[in-house]
Write an enzyme that holds these catalytic residues in place. Structure first.
Site, PDB file in Angstrom:
ATOM      1  N   SER A  40       5.830  59.231  30.211  1.00  0.00           N
ATOM      2  CA  SER A  40       6.940  58.875  31.098  1.00  0.00           C
ATOM      3  C   SER A  40       7.569  60.129  31.662  1.00  0.00           C
ATOM      4  O   SER A  40       7.539  61.195  31.034  1.00  0.00           O
ATOM      5  CB  SER A  40       7.994  58.113  30.317  1.00  0.00           C
ATOM      6  OG  SER A  40       8.546  58.991  29.357  1.00  0.00           O
ATOM      7  N   LYS A  41       8.115  59.960  32.846  1.00  0.00           N
ATOM      8  CA  LYS A  41       8.629  61.144  33.544  1.00  0.00           C
ATOM      9  C   LYS A  41       9.836  61.755  32.848  1.00  0.00           C
ATOM     10  O   LYS A  41      10.130  62.921  33.052  1.00  0.00           O
ATOM     11  CB  LYS A  41       8.953  60.795  34.995  1.00  0.00           C
ATOM     12  CG  LYS A  41       9.965  59.713  35.166  1.00  0.00           C
ATOM     13  CD  LYS A  41      10.025  59.297  36.616  1.00  0.00           C
ATOM     14  CE  LYS A  41      10.981  58.131  36.759  1.00  0.00           C
ATOM     15  NZ  LYS A  41      10.941  57.532  38.072  1.00  0.00           N
ATOM     16  N   ARG A  42      10.518  60.981  32.025  1.00  0.00           N
ATOM     17  CA  ARG A  42      11.662  61.557  31.302  1.00  0.00           C
ATOM     18  C   ARG A  42      11.193  62.570  30.263  1.00  0.00           C
ATOM     19  O   ARG A  42      11.914  63.475  29.904  1.00  0.00           O
ATOM     20  CB  ARG A  42      12.465  60.453  30.603  1.00  0.00           C
ATOM     21  CG  ARG A  42      13.217  59.550  31.559  1.00  0.00           C
ATOM     22  CD  ARG A  42      14.597  60.085  31.832  1.00  0.00           C
ATOM     23  NE  ARG A  42      15.045  59.623  33.131  1.00  0.00           N
ATOM     24  CZ  ARG A  42      16.175  58.988  33.358  1.00  0.00           C
ATOM     25  NH1 ARG A  42      16.984  58.728  32.380  1.00  0.00           N
ATOM     26  NH2 ARG A  42      16.515  58.636  34.576  1.00  0.00           N
ATOM     27  N   GLU A  52      14.877  60.671  43.793  1.00  0.00           N
ATOM     28  CA  GLU A  52      13.539  60.077  43.656  1.00  0.00           C
ATOM     29  C   GLU A  52      13.404  58.809  44.477  1.00  0.00           C
ATOM     30  O   GLU A  52      12.320  58.451  44.903  1.00  0.00           O
ATOM     31  CB  GLU A  52      13.276  59.719  42.196  1.00  0.00           C
ATOM     32  CG  GLU A  52      12.719  60.875  41.465  1.00  0.00           C
ATOM     33  CD  GLU A  52      12.222  60.529  40.087  1.00  0.00           C
ATOM     34  OE1 GLU A  52      12.629  59.510  39.525  1.00  0.00           O
ATOM     35  OE2 GLU A  52      11.427  61.322  39.588  1.00  0.00           O
TER      36      GLU A  52
END
Ligand code: GLU
Length: 497
Positions: free
Chosen positions: A257-259, A413
């Site tokens: 995940s991008k986090r 984003e």
């Protein structure tokens, strides 16, 4: 199975909904290698039927990012091919015709339930602690009535008539048979009220019409496959063979995940990973070359490729491993290749031309340049220790400061492009919404993105630095602020027994 006798045709089917994802490159790589191994054809199809999520700039970014990796396809929206069009939004009539076939066969039905009714059903199911799902209210409507109501313009969807009992067996080539009971499946919507198909319908119709023999896709689609198998049966078609690839994972085992990890291919390009190293790294995700060999070329992978070297335990997207492989590739380059690689990365006329307006008024001698622009040539993260004490907004806790920074990332984003005007507009709205003074909010952003109190224009800097490095730095700064505050808290005294 007879499908093995047909010429191999594989595909990736990305949805253009955001930045080009490393998961797309991962799946593309295995499709590409499999096609090359068997002298087959690799197709790229764009699945853009969800118009609410599709983004205009995303499709081109996918093409560019995959090309940067070194992957090419034989058929696709950009290169054409005998099964065109390869963009689902241009194939609506095909799906409508196919839904007509299912309706005529009694394998699908029109559903006129309104959103309000469906909502009521959901609430009732929740109250009765039943599984959520459509209650099949319209399943037994007389098809002739359904047709008449549709002709009269009554809004409706078309649903699949899923068998009420029995088992559905999905032959997953990597896992063996996966059985699920039909009772667990809802009567899926195939055609939405706007006349556009859902993923299930479009995906199956296209894989069939494009003569796809092997569907190699991510594990997250495995729950959709029984519905697809039912659709193949309903049409009377032979299904392709299914391979569900293990999900890439963060180091804590959760789905990538991008986090927790940068997921855009462009991030890796921008920090100076070589495309060969990225492909090699992706190849090692669940697949083994043999022995403990980790470094190999694409040609070598094609040469020895077989599915029995695949293991399904979630491969961890380990950035240190990627960096290590990249280092090996860099050390192997000839000096001329190294010079080309560095020029291709950021030491080029085009990039310097973008930087020039940012440093021109800030230097006295040409030799001052590096000290002004070095922040554009760093990898993803900066050392915030020297400025940490300044990374705060008056009267705001570290946790809220972190959340605020992450909120800015989410907002940029959601927008297309990465121009200074957009970045500033979003920043002003965001600072207002946070109830932070612009000067504090902008200083926080400046420190996050540049690691300094004084820098070239903030939004111009972000724009030239690029979306991926900017996001990564703001996220890293947000986490650094929170962690530093936690570390500074006095340890809680253990409770007396
Ligand atoms: N459109 C799906 C995606 O975004 C395709 C999944 C599949 O390969 O069937 O990945």
């Amino acid at each position: 199975m007879s499908s093995t006798a047909r010429p191999v045709r594989v595909r990736i089917a990305p949805s253009p909904t955001g930045d080009p994802h490393v998961g797309t490159a991962y799946i593309a790589l295995f499709n590409y290698v499999f096609a090359k191994k068997h002298g087959g054809t690799f197709v790229l199809r764009i699945e853009d039927t969800d118009q609410t999520r599709a983004r205009a700039d995303s499709e081109q970014m996918i093409f560019d990012a995959l090309h940067w990796c070194g992957l090419t396809w034989d058929e696709g929206p950009d290169v054409g091919g005998p099964y065109a069009p390869y963009r689902q939004s241009e194939r609506s009539h095909i799906y409508q015709d196919h839904v007509g076939v299912l309706l005529a066969k009694g394998e699908a039905y029109r559903c006129f339930c309104t959103a309000e009714r469906l909502q009521k059903v959901r609430i009732q199911q929740q109250a009765e602690k039943k599984n959520p799902g459509y209650d099949r209210h319209c399943r037994d409507l007389d098809p002739k009535d359904g047709e008449a109501r549709a002709k009269a313009g009554e809004p409706h969807v078309v649903r699949m008539k899923v068998p009420l009992t029995g088992d559905i067996v999905v032959e997953d080539e990597l896992r063996g048979p996966v059985t699920i009971s039909a009772e667990q499946l809802d009567d899926q919507v195939l055609l939405k009220s706007d006349g556009l198909p859902t993923y299930h319908l479009a995906n199956v119709v296209d894989d069939h019409l494009m003569e796809i023999t092997h569907v190699i896709r991510a594990e997250e689609w495995i729950s959709s496959t029984p519905k697809h198998v039912l659709l193949y049966q309903a049409f009377g078609w032979e299904p392709p063979r299914f391979f569900h690839m293990p999900l890439l994972r963060n180091s804590d085992g959760s789905k990538i995940s991008k986090r927790k990890n940068p997921v855009s291919i462009n991030y890796y390009r921008d920090i100076g990973i070589l495309p060969h190293a990225l492909l090699n790294f992706l190849a090692t995700m669940g697949w083994s070359f043999g022995g403990d060999r980790e470094k190999f070329t694409l040609a070598e992978m094609i040469d020895v490729f077989s599915w029995d070297r695949m293991s399904l335990g979630g491969p961890v997207f380990n950035l240190e491993k990627l960096s290590h492989l990249n280092e090996l590739y860099i050390h192997e380059l000839t000096e001329a290749q190294l010079v080309d690689a560095v020029i291709g990365w950021r030491f080029n006329r085009e990039y310097l031309a973008r930087l020039a307006p940012l440093f021109q008024k800030r230097i006295k001698k040409l030799s001052d340049v590096m000290s002004v622009v070095d922040l554009f040539f760093h990898g993803g993260e900066l050392d915030y220790a020297p400025v940490l004490a300044d990374m705060k907004v008056p009267d705001v806790t570290a946790e809220d400061t972190r959340d605020g920074l992450l909120a800015y990332v989410d907002k940029i984003e959601a927008r297309e492009g990465f121009e200074p005007a957009m970045l500033e507009e979003v920043a002003r709205e965001w600072a207002d919404a946070q109830k932070w003074k612009t000067k504090h909010a902008f200083m926080l952003l400046r420190l996050a993105v540049t690691g300094r109190k004084a820098s070239p224009g903030l939004f111009e800097t972000m724009s030239v630095l690029g979306k991926d490095l900017t996001r990564r730095r703001i996220r890293a700064a947000a986490e650094t602020i929170k962690k530093a505050a936690e570390a500074a808290k006095p340890a809680q005294a253990p409770k007396a027994k």
